[in-house]
Design an enzyme around this catalytic site. Structure first.
Site, PDB file in Angstrom:
ATOM      1  N   ARG A 172       0.781  -1.170   0.016  1.00  0.00           N
ATOM      2  CA  ARG A 172      -0.172  -0.085   0.043  1.00  0.00           C
ATOM      3  C   ARG A 172       0.983   1.098  -0.047  1.00  0.00           C
ATOM      4  O   ARG A 172       0.504   2.367   0.519  1.00  0.00           O
ATOM      5  CB  ARG A 172      -0.838  -0.043   1.248  1.00  0.00           C
ATOM      6  CG  ARG A 172      -1.980  -0.993   1.209  1.00  0.00           C
ATOM      7  CD  ARG A 172      -2.883  -1.036   0.056  1.00  0.00           C
ATOM      8  NE  ARG A 172      -3.955  -2.182  -0.059  1.00  0.00           N
ATOM      9  CZ  ARG A 172      -3.739  -3.350  -0.592  1.00  0.00           C
ATOM     10  NH1 ARG A 172      -2.487  -3.750  -1.135  1.00  0.00           N
ATOM     11  NH2 ARG A 172      -4.545  -4.312  -0.406  1.00  0.00           N
ATOM     12  N   SER A 221     -10.937   1.620   3.242  1.00  0.00           N
ATOM     13  CA  SER A 221      -9.994   1.344   4.484  1.00  0.00           C
ATOM     14  C   SER A 221      -9.639   2.405   5.126  1.00  0.00           C
ATOM     15  O   SER A 221      -8.940   3.242   4.338  1.00  0.00           O
ATOM     16  CB  SER A 221      -9.127   0.276   4.014  1.00  0.00           C
ATOM     17  OG  SER A 221      -9.606  -1.012   3.566  1.00  0.00           O
ATOM     18  N   GLU A 297      -4.550   5.144   5.556  1.00  0.00           N
ATOM     19  CA  GLU A 297      -4.352   4.847   4.217  1.00  0.00           C
ATOM     20  C   GLU A 297      -5.417   5.849   3.408  1.00  0.00           C
ATOM     21  O   GLU A 297      -5.111   6.204   2.446  1.00  0.00           O
ATOM     22  CB  GLU A 297      -5.431   3.483   4.097  1.00  0.00           C
ATOM     23  CG  GLU A 297      -5.144   2.856   2.603  1.00  0.00           C
ATOM     24  CD  GLU A 297      -5.505   1.479   2.463  1.00  0.00           C
ATOM     25  OE1 GLU A 297      -5.963   1.038   1.542  1.00  0.00           O
ATOM     26  OE2 GLU A 297      -5.210   0.547   3.662  1.00  0.00           O
TER      27      GLU A 297
END
Length: 310
Positions: A172, A221, A297
Site C-alpha cells: 500500500r 479502508s 490509508e
C-alpha cells in the site's frame, strides 16, 4: 492580486473557492482556493511549468480515498477529468489507462478485451492515479503485480516514464517522488475468456457488498494493515480496532462502521474534524494497547477550521 492572477493561462478551467465536499466520498471539508481542470496532458504540463513554486499543488482523483479538512485546501487542487479517463487495449495483452479512469471501469475494459489479472480493480474505489500512488489492491492482488510502466509529470512539468523498479512499491505504498502527478499507466494482462473474467469480478463485487459498508458515505479502508501483512500472529487493522472498542465508536456524526470497523462513516452531519478525531482516538488506543502505530490509508489534506480562521 488573487491566486488565479499568479497562475498561467490554460486551456482547461480554473474554479475559485471550489467546494470539494461535493466531489469527495466522505462529503466533508472546505473549499479549494482554486480547482484546476486540465484540458489534457500538455495543458497540465504547461500549468506545472508556469506555476510558482510557493503555490501548493494537490491532486484529487475520484475523491474516494481523501479526507478534506474543514478549513479547505490552500493553493491549487488538480482534478483529472474525462481527458485522462480513456482506456485502450494494445497488442501483447496490454492495456493503457489514463490516471483519471475509474478503477472499476479499467477492470471492465480489461475483461471486455479478454485480459486477466486486473479483476481486483473492480473492488478498488478510486482512479488509476490513486492506484499507482498507493499500490492499491484487494483480495491478495495489487497494482505492482500488473503495472508495466507509469507516466507522470513532475512539479516542473517534465514528463517521466517510470518502470516498476522506479516506483519502488511496497505494501500500500509507492516510493515515487511526492511531486509526481500520474497521468497514464500501462498494464500487462494474460489472455482469458471474458466470461470467466467477469465471473471473477462478480465474485469480488459480491464479497465487498457482504462485508463492507459500500453504500454509506465512506472512504474505504481507513488504516493499512500492519506491514508486512500476513505473518501468522499478526492481526489486521480491523481486528486491532475491534479489540480496543473501535467498532461503532463515534464523535458527532462520524463513526467506525459496525459492519467493517476499519471503515469511517459520515452519517450526513459529520465534520472532517469529527472523522479525523474518530480515527486518531482509536489509533491512539491501538498504539497504547498493542504497540502498533496504524498508518492512515486515507489521504488527509487541507487546513483545520481554526487554521483558516487565523
Amino acid at each position: 492580486m488573487s491566486l488565479v492572477d499568479r497562475l498561467p493561462a490554460v486551456r482547461g478551467k480554473y474554479v475559485e473557492q471550489a467546494p470539494l465536499k461535493d466531489i469527495t466520498w466522505l462529503r466533508v471539508g472546505g473549499p479549494a482556493d482554486v480547482l484546476y481542470l486540465p484540458a489534457d496532458e500538455a495543458d497540465l504540463a504547461h500549468f506545472l511549468a508556469g506555476t510558482p513554486e510557493d503555490i501548493p499543488v494537490h491532486v484529487l482523483g475520484a475523491g474516494s480515498n481523501t479526507l478534506v479538512r474543514d478549513g479547505g485546501v490552500a493553493g491549487v487542487v488538480i482534478r483529472l477529468g474525462p481527458p485522462f479517463a480513456k482506456t485502450e487495449a494494445l497488442e501483447g495483452n496490454r492495456l493503457r489507462a489514463g490516471a483519471g479512469a475509474l478503477d472499476r471501469m479499467v477492470a471492465k475494459a480489461a475483461g471486455k478485451a479478454g485480459l486477466a489479472g486486473m479483476e481486483y480493480l473492480i473492488g478498488v474505489p478510486g482512479t488509476i492515479g490513486g492506484a499507482l500512488r498507493m499500490n492499491a489492491g484487494c483480495y491478495d492482488q495489487e497494482t505492482r503485480d500488473v503495472v508495466v510502466e507509469a507516466v507522470a509529470l513532475d512539479r516542473s512539468g517534465r514528463r517521466i516514464v517510470a518502470t516498476p523498479d522506479a516506483l519502488a512499491y511496497s505494501y500500500r505504498h509507492s516510493g515515487a517522488p511526492e511531486d509526481w502527478i500520474f497521468v497514464e499507466a500501462l498494464f500487462q494482462g494474460t489472455p482469458d475468456d471474458p466470461a470467466a473474467i467477469n465471473e471473477r469480478m462478480d465474485a469480488i463485487t459480491a464479497r465487498r457488498e457482504q462485508t463492507q459498508p459500500i453504500r454509506e458515505k465512506t472512504s474505504g479502508s481507513t488504516f493499512a494493515n500492519p506491514d508486512p501483512p500476513g505473518t501468522p500472529d499478526q492481526r489486521k487493522s480491523w481486528q486491532l480496532i475491534d479489540s480496543v472498542g473501535g467498532r461503532g465508536f463515534c464523535v458527532g456524526g462520524a463513526r467506525f462502521s459496525e459492519q467493517h470497523c476499519n471503515f469511517l462513516i459520515n452519517d450526513g452531519s459529520a465534520t472532517a474534524a469529527d472523522l479525523e478525531e474518530v480515527g486518531e482516538t482509536v489509533r491512539a488506543r491501538v498504539r497504547e494497547a498493542h504497540g502498533v502505530d496504524l498508518r492512515w490509508e486515507v489521504r488527509r489534506i487541507g487546513r483545520a477550521q481554526e487554521d483558516k480562521a487565523e
